[in-house]
Write a protein that holds these residues in place. Sequence first.
Motif, short mmCIF file in Angstrom:
data_model
loop_
_atom_site.label_atom_id
_atom_site.label_comp_id
_atom_site.label_asym_id
_atom_site.label_seq_id
_atom_site.Cartn_x
_atom_site.Cartn_y
_atom_site.Cartn_z
N VAL A 22 0.74 -1.15 -0.01
CA VAL A 22 0.13 0.07 -0.12
C VAL A 22 0.91 1.17 -0.03
CG1 VAL A 22 -1.89 -1.17 1.15
CG2 VAL A 22 -0.21 0.17 2.52
N SER A 23 0.21 2.35 -0.68
CA SER A 23 1.09 3.51 -0.45
C SER A 23 0.82 4.35 0.86
CB SER A 23 0.36 4.50 -1.48
OG SER A 23 -0.69 4.83 -1.11
N THR A 24 1.86 5.31 1.27
CA THR A 24 1.57 5.82 2.35
C THR A 24 0.06 6.54 2.64
OG1 THR A 24 2.56 7.85 1.38
CG2 THR A 24 3.89 6.47 2.48
N SER A 25 -0.50 6.77 1.72
CA SER A 25 -1.94 7.33 1.91
C SER A 25 -2.96 6.03 1.80
CB SER A 25 -2.35 8.19 0.44
OG SER A 25 -2.16 7.66 -0.46
N GLY A 26 -2.51 4.74 1.81
CA GLY A 26 -3.34 3.60 1.87
C GLY A 26 -3.75 2.97 0.82
N ASP A 27 -3.45 3.49 -0.47
CA ASP A 27 -3.85 2.84 -1.63
C ASP A 27 -3.15 1.74 -1.84
OD1 ASP A 27 -5.52 5.19 -2.15
OD2 ASP A 27 -3.98 6.21 -3.02
N VAL A 28 -3.85 0.50 -2.39
CA VAL A 28 -3.43 -0.76 -2.57
C VAL A 28 -2.47 -0.55 -3.94
CG1 VAL A 28 -3.87 -3.10 -3.17
CG2 VAL A 28 -5.07 -2.04 -1.41
N LEU A 29 -1.50 -1.22 -4.05
CA LEU A 29 -0.60 -1.06 -5.04
C LEU A 29 -0.05 -2.37 -5.66
CD1 LEU A 29 2.21 1.43 -3.53
CD2 LEU A 29 0.15 2.06 -5.02
N LEU A 60 4.78 1.36 0.89
CA LEU A 60 5.59 1.78 0.07
C LEU A 60 5.60 3.35 -0.10
CD1 LEU A 60 5.43 -0.87 -2.72
CD2 LEU A 60 6.87 -0.78 -0.76
N GLY A 61 6.64 4.10 -0.18
CA GLY A 61 6.88 5.57 -0.63
C GLY A 61 8.04 5.99 -1.41
N ASP A 62 8.30 7.06 -1.70
CA ASP A 62 9.21 7.50 -2.52
C ASP A 62 10.63 7.64 -1.67
OD1 ASP A 62 9.02 9.90 -1.25
OD2 ASP A 62 7.92 10.86 -2.80
N ASN A 63 11.54 8.13 -2.40
CA ASN A 63 12.77 8.23 -1.63
C ASN A 63 12.73 9.05 -0.36
OD1 ASN A 63 15.74 7.52 -1.14
ND2 ASN A 63 16.07 9.49 -1.70
N GLU A 64 12.17 10.17 -0.61
CA GLU A 64 12.02 11.21 0.61
C GLU A 64 11.28 10.69 1.85
OE1 GLU A 64 9.91 15.62 1.49
OE2 GLU A 64 10.17 14.90 -0.72
N ALA A 65 10.30 9.67 1.55
CA ALA A 65 9.60 9.04 2.75
C ALA A 65 10.30 8.06 3.74
CB ALA A 65 8.47 8.39 2.26
N VAL A 66 11.74 7.96 3.08
CA VAL A 66 12.31 6.93 3.95
C VAL A 66 13.11 7.52 4.96
CG1 VAL A 66 14.14 5.00 3.50
CG2 VAL A 66 12.63 5.45 1.85
N VAL A 120 7.31 -6.37 -7.86
CA VAL A 120 6.37 -5.66 -8.43
C VAL A 120 6.88 -4.13 -9.16
CG1 VAL A 120 4.13 -4.38 -8.46
CG2 VAL A 120 4.55 -6.33 -6.79
N THR A 121 6.40 -3.89 -10.19
CA THR A 121 6.88 -2.53 -10.68
C THR A 121 6.07 -1.61 -10.77
OG1 THR A 121 6.31 -3.38 -13.02
CG2 THR A 121 8.66 -3.75 -12.29
N PHE A 122 6.57 -0.35 -10.38
CA PHE A 122 5.51 0.84 -10.21
C PHE A 122 5.59 1.91 -11.16
CE2 PHE A 122 6.43 -1.37 -6.39
CZ PHE A 122 5.19 -1.83 -5.61
N GLY A 123 6.64 1.80 -12.35
CA GLY A 123 7.07 2.94 -13.20
C GLY A 123 7.90 4.10 -12.35
N LYS A 124 8.23 3.95 -11.08
CA LYS A 124 9.21 4.76 -10.61
C LYS A 124 9.74 3.98 -9.18
CE LYS A 124 5.79 7.02 -7.58
NZ LYS A 124 5.10 8.38 -7.15
N PRO A 125 10.80 4.54 -8.86
CA PRO A 125 11.51 4.05 -7.60
C PRO A 125 10.50 3.84 -6.75
CG PRO A 125 13.24 5.28 -8.79
CD PRO A 125 11.75 5.52 -9.35
N MET A 126 10.34 2.77 -5.79
CA MET A 126 9.52 2.75 -4.69
C MET A 126 10.41 1.92 -3.42
SD MET A 126 6.58 4.55 -5.11
CE MET A 126 5.20 3.73 -4.03
N TYR A 127 10.10 2.60 -2.25
CA TYR A 127 10.81 1.90 -1.36
C TYR A 127 9.81 1.71 -0.18
CZ TYR A 127 14.61 4.68 -3.56
OH TYR A 127 15.65 5.10 -4.42
N VAL A 128 10.39 0.49 0.61
CA VAL A 128 9.55 0.23 1.79
C VAL A 128 9.91 1.11 2.85
CG1 VAL A 128 9.44 -1.55 3.82
CG2 VAL A 128 9.84 -2.28 1.30
N VAL A 129 8.76 1.70 3.46
CA VAL A 129 8.78 2.77 4.53
C VAL A 129 8.31 2.24 5.72
CG1 VAL A 129 8.85 4.76 2.90
CG2 VAL A 129 6.69 3.90 3.76
N GLY A 130 7.43 1.17 5.80
CA GLY A 130 6.87 0.61 6.99
C GLY A 130 6.40 -0.90 6.72
#
Length: 365
Positions: free
Chosen positions: A231-238, A277-283, A257-267
Amino acid sequence: MNNKRVVVGMSGGVDSTVAAYELKRMGYEVIGVNMRLWQDPYLEDAHLMHEGGCCSLSAVEDARRVCAQIGIPFYALDFKAVFKETVVDYFIDSYEKGETPNPCIACNKFVKFDALLEKAKQLGAYYVATGHYAKIDFNEASQRYEIHQSDAVEKDQTYALYNLTQAQLAHILMPLGSFKSKDEVRAIAAQFDIQIAGKSDSQEICFIPDDDYVGFLSRNGNSEMREGDFVSTSGDVLGKHQGIARYTVGQRKGLGVTFGKPMYVVGIDVVNNRVILGDNEAVFSETVYADTVNFIPFEDFKDGYACQAKIRYSAQAASCKLYHHKQGIKVVFEMPQRAVTPGQAIVFYDDTLLIGGGTIRKHKK
């Protein structure tokens, strides 16, 4: 107890071998002990069971051989029960809680400098010793033992020693702390055993010789290998993940899974079996909360205490301030830190002095 008698934990590797050799050279009465810690009953690879690190059969024979060459008695002792309870079970439980454990720290706390120390006392020894790269000193002004970083900076192991107590430090020797490099240590080992001198450094998780921690967790009863949602940091299923134990904060590769952009585990959301999952800044996080805290050169501190901290073994120490918080501490970094990981240790320093540390529980930006 004989205050010149020392029990050395012998893994069959170069560091513990040279530690024993140096202590005998210094005039100590040295006893070599190989700690039988673990043998995975499900591991089918006979080569790994025989050759795979400090828990292998070959490690016992190597330790026995070098003790004979050094001229010291050797014992192989069974510590499997305490190792399973305090290290292996903790390792499995941590992943089930969505945390990333540090088994070396648990082993140091409960096995090498607790169970082995008790066994040393039974053998009439005043000290235990290991091949750790760290220095133990006694501060006459504070009347407390201190741990300082090794002179071989690239090999320093103080991060994994923050849990040691004053009572333990009074009975611990670490003779490798004053060596400038691993090459110096290998050169000494080569004087009496070329085979030991050429051994590679031990792997990070000694009881998983095939390096497949996911397989180890599956074989040993871990339940967190069931599919769930990314899920995204806003709760959307990815997308779908393959079990929360396969992921750790900061991870980008191996998501499946591919997302079209770099995604990282944030929690990790254990309750809902979700990987966030979130972007680099969220890490990045500025504030870290930790518990099970231990301090070495003092018992307490004033809020706003300035020091440096490492959030993982390989991290650079970064400036921060410490504050009391409920049952633990709050750490506020001067600069946000990348991939703060629950379950890992946060360890504090004042230059080369090891102040202490604790277990990371949560963090925020």
